[in-house]
Design a protein around this motif. Structure first.
Motif, short mmCIF file in Angstrom:
data_model
loop_
_atom_site.label_atom_id
_atom_site.label_comp_id
_atom_site.label_asym_id
_atom_site.label_seq_id
_atom_site.Cartn_x
_atom_site.Cartn_y
_atom_site.Cartn_z
N ILE A 5 7.17 -51.34 107.14
CA ILE A 5 5.99 -50.66 107.72
C ILE A 5 5.56 -49.93 106.30
O ILE A 5 4.28 -49.19 106.55
N HIS A 6 6.36 -49.72 105.52
CA HIS A 6 5.93 -48.80 104.29
C HIS A 6 5.34 -49.61 103.12
O HIS A 6 5.93 -50.77 102.86
N PRO A 7 4.34 -49.27 102.34
CA PRO A 7 3.62 -49.87 101.15
C PRO A 7 4.67 -49.96 100.19
O PRO A 7 5.41 -49.20 100.01
N GLY A 8 4.59 -51.03 99.51
CA GLY A 8 5.39 -51.18 98.18
C GLY A 8 5.28 -50.31 97.10
O GLY A 8 4.25 -49.69 96.65
N TYR A 9 6.42 -49.60 96.51
CA TYR A 9 6.28 -48.46 95.62
C TYR A 9 7.16 -49.04 94.34
O TYR A 9 8.02 -49.30 94.25
N HIS A 10 5.95 -49.23 93.14
CA HIS A 10 6.37 -49.90 91.98
C HIS A 10 5.91 -49.32 90.93
O HIS A 10 5.13 -48.37 90.88
N THR A 11 6.25 -49.81 89.76
CA THR A 11 5.87 -49.26 88.55
C THR A 11 4.54 -50.01 88.19
O THR A 11 4.05 -51.07 88.10
N ILE A 12 3.38 -49.20 87.43
CA ILE A 12 2.08 -49.67 87.07
C ILE A 12 1.83 -48.67 85.61
O ILE A 12 2.55 -47.58 85.43
N LYS A 13 0.92 -49.22 85.05
CA LYS A 13 0.48 -48.93 83.55
C LYS A 13 -0.88 -48.28 83.89
O LYS A 13 -1.67 -48.76 84.31
N ILE A 14 -1.04 -47.00 83.57
CA ILE A 14 -2.29 -46.30 83.40
C ILE A 14 -2.96 -46.02 82.21
O ILE A 14 -2.28 -45.74 81.12
N VAL A 15 -4.24 -46.51 81.86
CA VAL A 15 -4.96 -46.42 80.70
C VAL A 15 -6.04 -45.47 80.85
O VAL A 15 -6.90 -45.88 81.67
N MET A 16 -5.89 -44.51 79.91
CA MET A 16 -6.85 -43.32 80.10
C MET A 16 -8.01 -43.79 79.38
O MET A 16 -7.91 -44.75 78.59
N THR A 17 -9.21 -42.93 79.25
CA THR A 17 -10.43 -43.20 78.81
C THR A 17 -10.39 -43.39 77.32
O THR A 17 -11.28 -43.91 76.63
N ASP A 18 -9.70 -42.52 76.65
CA ASP A 18 -9.26 -42.51 75.22
C ASP A 18 -8.30 -43.56 74.69
O ASP A 18 -8.14 -43.71 73.56
N GLY A 19 -7.90 -44.34 75.59
CA GLY A 19 -7.02 -45.59 75.22
C GLY A 19 -5.35 -45.17 75.40
O GLY A 19 -4.59 -45.98 75.25
N SER A 20 -5.19 -43.98 75.53
CA SER A 20 -4.01 -43.55 75.79
C SER A 20 -3.29 -44.07 77.17
O SER A 20 -4.05 -44.52 78.06
N ARG A 25 4.74 -44.49 88.89
CA ARG A 25 5.16 -45.41 89.90
C ARG A 25 3.91 -45.00 91.04
O ARG A 25 3.62 -43.91 91.29
N SER A 26 3.51 -46.11 91.86
CA SER A 26 2.47 -46.20 92.70
C SER A 26 2.42 -47.14 93.89
O SER A 26 3.08 -48.07 93.84
N THR A 27 1.68 -47.06 94.70
CA THR A 27 1.46 -48.16 95.74
C THR A 27 0.20 -48.95 95.57
O THR A 27 0.09 -50.06 96.12
N TRP A 28 -0.47 -48.59 94.52
CA TRP A 28 -1.64 -49.45 94.04
C TRP A 28 -1.19 -50.79 93.42
O TRP A 28 -0.23 -50.65 92.65
N GLY A 29 -1.96 -51.84 93.86
CA GLY A 29 -1.81 -52.97 93.01
C GLY A 29 -0.43 -53.66 93.15
O GLY A 29 0.34 -53.28 94.04
#
Length: 97
Positions: A5-20, A25-29
């Motif tokens: 019943i819980h969404p998957g919690y996994h690692t994702i990469k975040i890219v900021m507007t300056d490229g950093s 970890r997130s449930t997104w994607g």
């Protein structure tokens, strides 16, 4: 605890507007997806202390300002017109309920 019943919690990469980039970890994607931010704390005026600009599209803002420009001033004048005696009689009327 119920299973599946819980969404998957996994690692994702975040890219900021300056490229950093950073990993979180997130449930997104899905596992390993990359999220590109359009607005982040480094570029948004709310966090950087910039001034917000009001854009006048089609005269809406100027019509609003013209319509309500003296609104608070008019309310103050209405309150000042009443005599102190009139205020006392109004208070007595509400007490008689």
């Amino acid at each position: 605890m119920k299973q599946d019943i819980h969404p998957g919690y996994h690692t994702i990469k975040i890219v900021m507007t300056d490229g950093s980039e950073f990993t979180t970890r997130s449930t997104w994607g899905k596992e390993g997806d990359v999220m590109h931010l359009d607005v982040d704390p480094k570029s948004h005026p709310a966090w950087t202390g910039g001034q917000q600009q009001l854009l006048d599209r089609g005269g809406r803002l100027s019509r609003f300002q013209k319509k309500f420009s003296g609104f608070l001033k008019a309310e103050d004048k209405k309150g000042d017109d009443k005599k102190p005696e009139a205020k006392k009689t109004e208070a007595k009327k509400t007490d008689k309920k």
